[in-house]
Design an enzyme around this catalytic site. Sequence first.
Site, PDB file in Angstrom:
ATOM      1  N   GLU A   1       0.832  -1.211   0.000  1.00  0.00           N
ATOM      2  CA  GLU A   1       0.000   0.000   0.000  1.00  0.00           C
ATOM      3  C   GLU A   1       0.867   1.261   0.000  1.00  0.00           C
ATOM      4  OE1 GLU A   1      -2.318  -1.330   3.507  1.00  0.00           O
ATOM      5  OE2 GLU A   1      -4.093  -0.872   2.310  1.00  0.00           O
TER       6      GLU A   1
ATOM      7  N   GLU B   1      -4.062  -9.613   3.607  1.00  0.00           N
ATOM      8  CA  GLU B   1      -5.055  -9.327   4.649  1.00  0.00           C
ATOM      9  C   GLU B   1      -6.182 -10.352   4.659  1.00  0.00           C
ATOM     10  OE1 GLU B   1      -3.683  -7.135   2.660  1.00  0.00           O
ATOM     11  OE2 GLU B   1      -3.046  -5.382   3.830  1.00  0.00           O
TER      12      GLU B   1
END
Length: 677
Positions: free
Chosen positions: A104, A124
């Site tokens: 990210e 995730e």
Amino acid sequence: MSDVVRVDIQDQVARVEINNPPVNATGQAVRQGLLDAVAQIGQAGAKAAIVYGAGRTFVAGGDISEFGKPPQLPHLPDVYQAIEDSSVPWIAAVHGTTLGGGFELAMACAFRLAQNGTRFGLPEVNLGLVPGAGGSQRLPRLIGVDAAIDLATTGKMIDAAKLQELGGLDGIFEGDPLEAGLAFAADLPARPTKVSARDIAPVDSDYFAQKHAEIKKRAKGQSSPLDNLKAIEWAATLPFAEGQPKERQLHLDLRDSAQSQALRHVFFAERAVTKPKAIEGGTPLEINTICVVGGGLMGAGIAFACLQAGYQVILIERDDDAAQAGQDRIAGLIEGGIKRGKISDEKAVKLRSALSASSDYAASASADLAIEAVFEDLAVKQPVFQSLAAHMRSDAILATNTSYLDPTQIFEGIDNPARFIGLHFFSPAHIMKLLEIVKLPTTSKDVLATGFDLGKRLRKVGVLSGICDGFIGNRILSAYRRQADYLLMDGCTPRQIDRAMRDFGMPMGPYELQDLTGLQIAWANRKRQAATRPADERYVRIGDLLCEAERFGQRSQKGWYQYEEGNRTPQDDPFVTDLIIEEAAQAGVTRRDFTDQEIVDRLMAVMINEGALIVEEGIAERDLDVDLVKIHGYGFPRWRGGPMHYGEQIGMDKVKQAMAEVVAQSPNSWRVAGRLS
Ligand code: NAI
């Protein structure tokens, strides 16, 4: 200046080093350090900033230990937004595993460079989450919706070359990340549109509905793959400024979800399982050559797994023909690997040359470890170890793959008992992750540690087990099946029990699974156990009657269900339903209806009870060992955390209640664990 984020500005180029060992996780100090860096670099009027990781990797993710606590300022999405919005273009120069928060961060930068071989991913989903800092919103804008869904809903990793092919990188370099960043900054291209402001190519109107159906089927009850899909749909349908806060909120909500807690429990359990107390102070012995005795179903799989892990393998069979057949079986597994693109031709040559087969035990002389996988019969196994002991070094490790025999008896009369161990593989041995590492009373710590080391090299989940009938996994399985049979007698059908357990998240129900694997092994076990079975224990003989009628499951086209030729779909069989009703009537049982929830509650109660007994007796050291056995050997849904975690999650009082009902239904048939009585 922060310790974990160091900024050094020279010649108008800022070098931002993240140094938060071991994996540069985005804990609070890193977040604050990065935010301060943005301000400092902006004020200094630098023309570029290079962010890179110290040590063996760029940022490999978030700090999972923070997940159980309220989030602390500054929040990651704000930090990354500040980087993306900075007047100074940031260049991510990454290496190692650039995962989750690391990926990210790279996506928030103006440019992305990666060391050749760097791996990228959004894992995730594997922790029951969606990304929390814009990952699901930027990734489809960077590499397209299809590729983003593929990554975010599976957690799989891709390498730098693949990411570049997808348009996600500005360059691949060899060598030092900072040097590569500096070279890039020296000839800086025009700044491209921020990733968060890029357009996403439109998709067909039913695109997301189709993906939903596809992923739901694959997810088998786990909700995070669908949550990730939903987040990507927001990216495709909403502006970033709306989608990003929705992603963040979902991320925070999911942190408290039962599934995420269970998946995090498993994540930590998989790390703790490798360090049982019993190996503390033990040092693994060096193993180069492994002798596998028996080249049948299990032996061939074990040998293949050992070859792939880089060991020399000597296969011993009972005669030359069998040795040839065993070698052919292993060659077949290698061929299969080549066909599926898992093994290169070059590797195959190596594997074949590392294998030899013989019917002469003298061939075992050079092995450091022998793993026996011959017939499940004491009279066959004992002489095997006598022959091995006669030829192998007196300190070479001797292991048995027995499922149900007592290893102590198998090794009777062999010298140096510190070297005995059980290595219980699961079928197919080259695929199944679980390895029960069985400790005998005499096993030394070094030998036990060697078992764990071997498990790691074979990429298996090694779980320590003491000796009991069936060890950890099969002992719980037999309790589970026994209770399922009681439910059959008392009012259920195989179909209903199978459906209830599938809906719970098992890949298959107990009866369809028995039909798949065959009814004979359990039948043989029941016969073996008959002599020691308590006289007042409730006994259901339906399984025996099916075997006596030669209904062994799918391979005889009849078992608990019936099967049409060439079709594996179980069909109800009136023979079985009639048999159940007859047996119940004979036993004087008044059948009644059970809800699916009652079925699940009772089957889970006996699983948890057996697991608790296993820990109580010291067969397993901890609950987490039991959880991992069921997850990696028996298809227990990972997102439920294993039976023991599930019990804690629903509350042990509830389990106690269900266990009391189980006992009331079948008095004298259950020993109840201390914590459930
Ligand atoms: P299998 O019948 O496929 O193979 C046994 C092999 O041992 C045969 O190839 C046979 O020729 C060979 N053998 C027999 N006596 C021998 C001797 N004296 N010396 C050398 N080789 C000899 O059996 P399978 O299924 O591979 O099982 C082997 C062992 O693994 C058993 O102890 C079983 O309980 C255990 N096991 C089996 C599992 C399964 O799912 N089939 C799972 C876990 C363990």
